[in-house]
Design a protein around this motif. Structure first.
Motif, PDB file in Angstrom:
ATOM      1  N   ILE B 171       0.848  -1.206   0.000  1.00  0.00           N
ATOM      2  CA  ILE B 171       0.000   0.000   0.000  1.00  0.00           C
ATOM      3  C   ILE B 171       0.879   1.250   0.000  1.00  0.00           C
ATOM      4  N   LEU B 172       1.957   1.216   0.792  1.00  0.00           N
ATOM      5  CA  LEU B 172       2.870   2.367   0.824  1.00  0.00           C
ATOM      6  C   LEU B 172       3.466   2.624  -0.558  1.00  0.00           C
ATOM      7  N   SER B 173       3.860   1.546  -1.244  1.00  0.00           N
ATOM      8  CA  SER B 173       4.477   1.755  -2.554  1.00  0.00           C
ATOM      9  C   SER B 173       3.477   2.362  -3.533  1.00  0.00           C
ATOM     10  N   LEU B 174       2.215   1.898  -3.498  1.00  0.00           N
ATOM     11  CA  LEU B 174       1.195   2.467  -4.397  1.00  0.00           C
ATOM     12  C   LEU B 174       0.917   3.936  -4.049  1.00  0.00           C
ATOM     13  N   SER B 175       0.810   4.193  -2.754  1.00  0.00           N
ATOM     14  CA  SER B 175       0.518   5.550  -2.307  1.00  0.00           C
ATOM     15  C   SER B 175       1.653   6.512  -2.681  1.00  0.00           C
ATOM     16  N   PHE B 176       2.882   6.021  -2.494  1.00  0.00           N
ATOM     17  CA  PHE B 176       4.052   6.860  -2.795  1.00  0.00           C
ATOM     18  C   PHE B 176       4.101   7.194  -4.282  1.00  0.00           C
ATOM     19  N   ILE B 177       3.904   6.173  -5.095  1.00  0.00           N
ATOM     20  CA  ILE B 177       3.941   6.373  -6.550  1.00  0.00           C
ATOM     21  C   ILE B 177       2.850   7.370  -6.959  1.00  0.00           C
ATOM     22  N   ALA B 178       1.633   7.164  -6.418  1.00  0.00           N
ATOM     23  CA  ALA B 178       0.520   8.066  -6.764  1.00  0.00           C
ATOM     24  C   ALA B 178       0.862   9.498  -6.386  1.00  0.00           C
ATOM     25  N   PRO B 185      -1.009  14.561  -6.898  1.00  0.00           N
ATOM     26  CA  PRO B 185      -1.398  13.349  -6.172  1.00  0.00           C
ATOM     27  C   PRO B 185      -2.800  12.887  -6.552  1.00  0.00           C
ATOM     28  N   ALA B 186      -3.688  13.837  -6.882  1.00  0.00           N
ATOM     29  CA  ALA B 186      -5.056  13.463  -7.258  1.00  0.00           C
ATOM     30  C   ALA B 186      -5.031  12.608  -8.521  1.00  0.00           C
ATOM     31  N   LYS B 187      -4.290  13.071  -9.524  1.00  0.00           N
ATOM     32  CA  LYS B 187      -4.230  12.311 -10.779  1.00  0.00           C
ATOM     33  C   LYS B 187      -3.484  10.995 -10.581  1.00  0.00           C
ATOM     34  N   GLY B 188      -2.502  10.996  -9.689  1.00  0.00           N
ATOM     35  CA  GLY B 188      -1.795   9.767  -9.367  1.00  0.00           C
ATOM     36  C   GLY B 188      -2.734   8.739  -8.749  1.00  0.00           C
ATOM     37  N   LEU B 189      -3.607   9.218  -7.857  1.00  0.00           N
ATOM     38  CA  LEU B 189      -4.571   8.308  -7.222  1.00  0.00           C
ATOM     39  C   LEU B 189      -5.558   7.753  -8.245  1.00  0.00           C
ATOM     40  N   ILE B 190      -5.989   8.616  -9.158  1.00  0.00           N
ATOM     41  CA  ILE B 190      -6.926   8.154 -10.200  1.00  0.00           C
ATOM     42  C   ILE B 190      -6.258   7.083 -11.061  1.00  0.00           C
ATOM     43  N   SER B 191      -5.007   7.346 -11.448  1.00  0.00           N
ATOM     44  CA  SER B 191      -4.264   6.387 -12.264  1.00  0.00           C
ATOM     45  C   SER B 191      -4.106   5.057 -11.515  1.00  0.00           C
TER      46      SER B 191
END
Lengths: 208, 531
Positions: B171-178, B185-191
């Motif tokens: 989860i940390l790796s996904l959150s960090f990348i987003a 960060p918003a567009k990262g989360l959407i992606s």
């Protein structure tokens, strides 16, 4: 555009190809709203209707995570992203938009590829039918799909259509030179993927 | 047998394998030839957009198995060839990233950010030299760490990361990348959310494949190649053609970029780049040693750390990261290349791949037999010979040999790929598109795969136009299944504790970091907007 040192015109990369940017644009707000809506549809309509188990399930007195949790989590990611766009990044500068021109371009590109692969799919079997009609034979493409030249017919013609079509799209028209290059490209791909290997199937021969 | 005996046996197994031919009476083992062939092929496929290393490995594996058979003597030549491809493709992946703004491999995506602007400024050859030097340095460092630390590090990681920690780490790796990629960060989360949603379609533990709309096509899920190659490669190709259409419309001609300035990599350049290379090599090695986390995250972290250092220390004339900074290429390439060696730690000791390339190594080992990646590999038995440990040291030797090839002929071979910049893009991009679609079809042998890839390509194009980075999508797609499986097991192992992600101090810290990094970057973005 600026002039290069040897007279060749050099491209300023920052301008061409970039989406239009408007500081007063509300594209972030629109995108954010669409994402929240899509996430709600996924979590409250698609998942309940199209997943058998819930977020958490009880199986033989044991509680376990159901199949719905993962897609709902994905929807939560999309919803939070959309909400942050709506609430936090609504007024940020440099908001790019997806224009009608972008839509026209991608629709045409996709159409060229779809038509090209449909040509690939049906040209081989159609050719066999025509040959049967002319010779009175009873050949079946399915039995010939791993035999030259039959197995190359669809890929050859459809591949040329895809490559030459996209080249024509980029250059605003087609030329004999481009058709020649597209033919050479397709022949090269046949040589790479098919000729050295007996067990690999070029498109569309896995489907027929 | 002592430790030294095992190492010696491994080296001898590699160099004195079946003789293929001899030069001046010196036998040349098949293993040497296979590593060389794999390495050169790897550079070529890495340098060819749409033909990344995993694709070449996937296509090669059945051919190798049918050539060498299914007995233990096939392990070193087959795995050596695949290792050669893995290493070659990592180096070669930088070529299209620099020359065409199209990453040959997903982990070369960050290389495009500075490599392509350098090429556009006429510094393509220098950018390629920087990429090769950084890549070879990172790779060599990582391999040395692997050789020295593999048994100990694997045991330590396994001891300290239990199921909740592994889930929290994913989860940390996904959150960090987003949060860090793309600046929003918003567009990262959407992606990320889109990537997770895509990978969850047609999977799950129920009898009915979830979200498949009752169709057979979706019931099998999206093949990984269609999603990864579609979003990354086809999306980039569409954008490239769109740029050409626009360019032609606006200027009536296509541009060419002439070489300009010094193309040689001097010692002064190397001294300036070394702090970035060494930091990234450390980051890449650390990331690579963690199971389930691959080179793309390493490249991102290396790039981010390098960017932060560059902003503090650069002079006013130096280009920023993202606008053609050589340090950006060095930071990315050293990080993603240093993953490949360390990545074999969890592969060999735990059987967990950290990236797509490692998946094929495990598949090859399992198919051949006689070498089961897992804790038994690193058992130093003294009374009897552990053949798997001998094979492991044979593989280390293959990796060291591939590094020697990389330092000696790798750079020259890679730069020879620079000739591709002469190929007109309007002719190359459509050819790359057909090549990519053909490679996808050959693996999946069904037209649905083409339609899926096309759909993902359209999505990748739209994401680029909206400045949504496709990278979080791809990483989420790759990690999604692992995340779900890990969460299911952790939940079950914790006695159905709904707060299992906060059940241990390490898991809690990782989860707080995951939330914190998103909140921090969103707040930063808000402050930037209001400034």
């Amino acid at each position: 555009m600026i002039g290069g040192p040897d007279g060749i015109r050099t491209l300023e990369t920052s301008n061409i190809g970039a989406s239009p940017v408007d500081n007063r644009s509300n594209s972030n707000a629109i995108l954010g709203g669409l994402c929240v809506l899509a996430a709600a549809l996924v979590a409250f309509v698609w998942v309940p209707l199209d997943v058998d188990s819930g977020v958490v399930e009880q199986v033989r007195r044991r509680v376990q995570i159901g199949d719905s949790l993962a897609p709902v989590t994905a929807a939560v990611f999309i919803a939070i992203g959309g909400l942050v766009l709506l609430l936090v990044e609504r007024r940020v500068p440099d908001q790019p938009a997806f224009t009608l021109q972008n839509l026209r371009f991608i629709a045409l590109s996709a159409a060229i590829i779809v038509v090209g692969f449909l040509i690939m799919r049906f040209t081989g079997p159609l050719t066999v039918d025509v040959v049967n009609l002319l010779t009175g034979g009873e050949l079946q493409y399915r039995l010939l799909r791993d035999s030259a030249p039959w197995k190359f017919i669809g890929y050859f013609i459809g591949g040329i259509f895809v490559v030459a079509g996209l080249m024509a799209q980029a250059e605003g028209g087609t030329t004999r030179k481009n058709l020649g290059i597209a033919t050479a490209v397709v022949i090269a791909l046949i040589l790479i993927f098919d000729v050295p290997f007996d067990d690999l199937l070029l498109p569309p021969n896995g489907d027929v | 047998m002592g430790v030294g005996d095992y190492i010696l046996q491994g080296i001898l197994a590699f160099f004195l394998g079946s003789e293929l031919f001899s030069i001046l009476g010196i036998p040349v083992s098949i293993n040497i030839v296979m590593v060389l062939a794999g390495f050169l092929l790897g550079i070529m496929v890495g340098a060819t957009p749409g033909l990344a290393g995993p694709v070449a490995m996937a296509i090669s594996l059945p051919l190798l198995l049918s050539s060498f058979g299914y007995h233990a003597s096939a392990l070193l030549p087959v795995l050596g060839f695949l290792i050669g491809i893995m290493k070659g493709a990592t180096v070669g992946g930088a070529v299209p990233a620099i020359l065409f703004n199209t990453p040959g491999t997903p982990d070369a995506y960050m290389t495009t950010l500075d490599g392509f602007p350098m090429a556009q400024n006429g510094q393509a050859k220098k950018a390629l030299r920087i990429a090769h030097f950084s890549s070879a340095s990172g790779d060599t460092f990582s391999d040395l760490v692997l050789f020295v630390c593999a048994p100990f590090l694997a045991i330590i990681i396994e001891a300290h990361l239990d199921l909740p920690e592994k889930t929290a780490l994913l989860i940390l790796s996904l959150s960090f990348i987003a949060a860090v990629i793309g600046g929003s960060p918003a567009k990262g989360l959407i992606s990320t959310g889109l990537g997770l949603l895509a990978v969850f379609i047609g999977t799950g533990e129920d009898f009915y494949p979830r979200l498949s709309l009752g169709t057979d096509q979706l019931a099998r899920g999206f093949p990984i190649t269609t999603a990864v190659l579609g979003v990354l490669i086809l999306g980039a190709v569409f954008e490239g053609i769109d740029n050409l259409v626009r360019e032609k419309r606006e200027t009536g001609s296509f541009s060419a970029v002439p070489e300009s300035g010094d193309q040689v990599l001097h010692w002064a350049d190397i001294r300036r780049l070394m702090p970035y290379i060494s930091r990234s090599a450390l980051i890449g090695t650390a990331i690579g040693a963690l199971p389930g986390i691959g080179s793309t995250l390493a490249a991102t972290l290396g790039y981010t750390v390098g960017k932060s250092r560059h902003q503090k220390r650069k002079s006013t004339d130096d280009p920023d990261f993202g606008t053609g900074a050589p340090q950006g290429i060095a930071a990315t390439e050293a990080a993603n290349s240093s993953v490949s060696g360390a990545n074999l730690i969890p592969v060999l000791s735990l059987g967990i791949p950290g990236n797509a390339a490692a998946v094929f190594l495990i598949l090859a080992a399992e198919s051949i037999g006689g070498f089961v990646p897992g804790p038994a590999v690193f058992k130093f038995t003294t009374d009897t010979v552990n053949p798997e440990l001998v094979i492991a040291f044979g593989l280390f030797t293959a990796m060291a040999f591939a590094n020697v090839l990389n330092w000696t002929i790798g750079g020259l071979f890679m730069r020879s790929m620079g000739v591709m910049i002469r190929i007109p893009k309007q002719l190359l991009l459509p050819s790359v598109l057909l090549l990519t679609l053909t490679a996808i079809y050959i693996q999946e042998t069904r037209l649905e795969a083409i339609w899926f890839a096309l759909g993902f390509g359209v999505l990748g194009y739209a994401m680029r136009k909206l400045e949504i980075s496709p990278l979080p999508f791809v990483i989420a797609f790759i990690l999604g299944d692992k995340l779900e499986l890990s969460a299911r097991r952790a939940f079950s192992a914790s006695g159905n504790d709904p707060f299992f992600l906060f059940s241990t101090p390490i898991a809690t810290i990782l989860m707080l970091l995951a939330i914190g990094v998103l909140v921090y970057t969103a707040r930063k973005r808000r402050l930037e907007a209001s400034a």
